[in-house]
Write an enzyme that holds these catalytic residues in place. Structure first.
Site, mmCIF file in Angstrom:
data_model
loop_
_atom_site.group_PDB
_atom_site.id
_atom_site.type_symbol
_atom_site.label_atom_id
_atom_site.label_comp_id
_atom_site.label_asym_id
_atom_site.label_seq_id
_atom_site.Cartn_x
_atom_site.Cartn_y
_atom_site.Cartn_z
ATOM 1 C CB SER A 185 -0.890 0.043 1.102
ATOM 2 O OG SER A 185 -0.181 -0.362 2.219
ATOM 3 C CG HIS A 213 -4.011 -1.300 -1.736
ATOM 4 N ND1 HIS A 213 -4.455 0.048 -2.104
ATOM 5 C CD2 HIS A 213 -3.540 -1.135 -0.475
ATOM 6 C CE1 HIS A 213 -4.523 1.071 -0.933
ATOM 7 N NE2 HIS A 213 -3.864 0.146 -0.057
ATOM 8 C CE LYS A 244 -7.337 -0.172 1.215
ATOM 9 N NZ LYS A 244 -6.245 -0.982 2.250
HETATM 10 C C1 LIG Z 1 -6.380 -1.403 3.520
HETATM 11 C C2 LIG Z 1 -5.686 -2.584 3.984
HETATM 12 C C3 LIG Z 1 -6.270 -3.385 4.595
HETATM 13 C C4 LIG Z 1 -7.406 -3.126 5.654
HETATM 14 O O1 LIG Z 1 -8.563 -3.063 5.158
HETATM 15 P P1 LIG Z 1 -10.102 -2.440 5.444
HETATM 16 O O2 LIG Z 1 -11.267 -3.118 4.659
HETATM 17 O O3 LIG Z 1 -9.814 -1.061 5.299
HETATM 18 O O4 LIG Z 1 -9.948 -2.917 6.910
HETATM 19 C C5 LIG Z 1 -5.606 -4.542 4.833
HETATM 20 N N1 LIG Z 1 -4.631 -4.926 4.105
HETATM 21 C C6 LIG Z 1 -4.012 -3.983 3.391
HETATM 22 C C7 LIG Z 1 -2.603 -4.422 2.454
HETATM 23 C C8 LIG Z 1 -4.677 -2.909 3.051
HETATM 24 O O5 LIG Z 1 -3.997 -1.872 2.095
#
Ligand SMILES: *Cc1c(COP(=O)(O)O)cnc(C)c1O
Length: 401
Positions: A185, A213, A244
């Protein structure tokens, strides 16, 4: 007057330290919908900060699905899944995701965070080993700690180092788990899922990928990194997020029927935290329909990605690949280095009409602070050009370029 009593004075001290270091932040407040251009703190800005990759946060079909489900089923599920809170629509979403991902079964959690933390902590125990990329997401790290398994961290994307660590524990009786983010990320680079899956196979380890992502971004119709690398059937645990690209909220785990049923019985967020409102499940079902019916969104996302990266590079920005990993996805970091300057740059960009998040230590290593940009499918070329103008103008003024 402050309501902080002496019992919490150490928190104030930490905040003061952050202020001195220049990495203290206030929350930016969005007024209205999450879009390519949004209003934050009363200012209209081009939005390069959200994870709304495909512009689904305000898609009319998703809104309609949410409203209809609210009318039909109400606003809440009333209980955790194992007591009385499993609704038909939850199962419908899980079946849809499982079919999309080409796996036997799927379970949805309240978030990607709880999906990772709840899964890693429940499938492993004290006697086991977790081999984890050093840049894996915080939710994986927390899950690993909660499991009480022994944690072996391999250098970022370093498959040979992972193998070295696997060899060290090869003859130990515990289970071994190899785990990587599909897309990282902070740098936007892609994890070596195929090569790690080879290793996992060679050493009899469990293979797990966090595709937060990558969902909706990589692979056919956004099926994720496992599809991108043609690794179907070789990754035991696939985590994804609904928060996301999917535009709503939630996380999911995909795998064999037994993995999913085990999680029903052992994953603590599943057992002890209430399930999604029906509107969220309906929204996500509509989103997966869109991934199949409007693949041009993903094409536009990648077109914008290529264009924006190329323009940033020719403007002379360090977009990673020198002292940091090279981005391969819509996440493009602009490496600044120093934390304080990075935060000031991000602030100046905002004042000039561009929202791009400044990220400093401890989220990224010391000396590798960056402003992170994420384009979406819905940004127009004019908006991206304006963003580039703001970036180069501000950077020159501040001596960054
Ligand atoms: C954003 C993210 C999460 C968490 O996801 P949410 O649904 O926002 O809790 C987990 N792993 C990675 C790599 C992320 O970027």
């Amino acid at each position: 007057m402050s309501q902080t009593r002496p019992q919490l004075a150490h928190l104030t001290a930490t905040l003061n330290e952050l202020k001195e270091r220049g990495t203290y932040f206030k929350l930016r407040v969005l007024d209205g919908e999450q879009g390519p251009v949004s209003i934050y703190d009363g200012r209209e800005v081009i939005n390069l900060a959200s994870n709304n990759y495909l512009g689904l946060c305000d898609h009319p079909k998703l809104k309609e699905a949410a409203l209809k489900a609210t009318e039909q089923y109400g606003v809440g599920s009333g209980a955790v899944r194992t007591i009385a809170g499993t609704m038909k629509i939850h199962l419908e979403l899980e079946e849809k995701i499982a079919a999309f991902k080409n796996v036997e079964a799927c379970v949805v959690f309240q978030s990607g965070f709880t999906a990772n933390a709840g899964t890693v902590s429940s499938i492993l125990g004290k006697e086991d080993f977790i081999l984890s990329d050093e840049l894996n997401h915080a939710s994986i790290i927390d899950g690993a700690r909660l499991s009480r398994a022994k944690i072996k961290v391999f250098r970022h994307k370093d498959v040979a180092h992972c193998e070295e660590l696997l060899k060290e524990v090869q003859n130990e009786p515990g289970h071994k788990l190899v785990i990587t983010d599909g897309v990282f990320s902070m740098d936007g680079d892609i994890g070596p899922v195929d090569k790690l899956a080879d290793l996992a196979e060679k050493y009899g380890a469990i293979m797990m990928v966090d595709d937060a992502h990558a969902s909706g971004v990589l692979g056919r119709n956004g099926r994720g990194s496992v599809d991108h690398f043609h690794c179907h059937g070789r990754v035991d645990v696939q985590v994804g997020t609904l928060s996301k690209a999917i535009g709503a909220l939630g996380g999911y785990v995909c795998g064999s029927r037994d993995l999913i049923e085990y999680l029903y019985h052992r994953a603590r967020p599943f057992l002890f935290s209430t399930s999604h409102p029906p509107s969220v499940a309906a929204t996500c079902i509509a989103a997966f329909d869109l991934l199949e019916s409007e693949p041009e969104r993903i094409e536009r996302l990648w077109e914008n990605t290529r264009y924006f990266k190329q323009q940033l590079t020719s403007a002379g920005f360090d977009v990673g690949g020198k002292t940091t990993p090279a981005s391969e996805t819509p996440i493009t970091p602009i490496i600044i280095g120093e934390g304080k300057l990075t935060m000031e740059f991000s602030k100046a960009l905002f004042e000039a009409g561009l929202l791009a998040t400044g990220i400093a230590f401890p989220t990224v290593p010391e000396g590798k602070a960056r402003v992170r940009t994420i384009v979406s499918s819905e940004h127009t070329k004019a908006q991206l050009d304006r963003a580039l103008e703001i970036l180069t103008g501000t950077a020159k003024r501040m001596g960054i370029l």
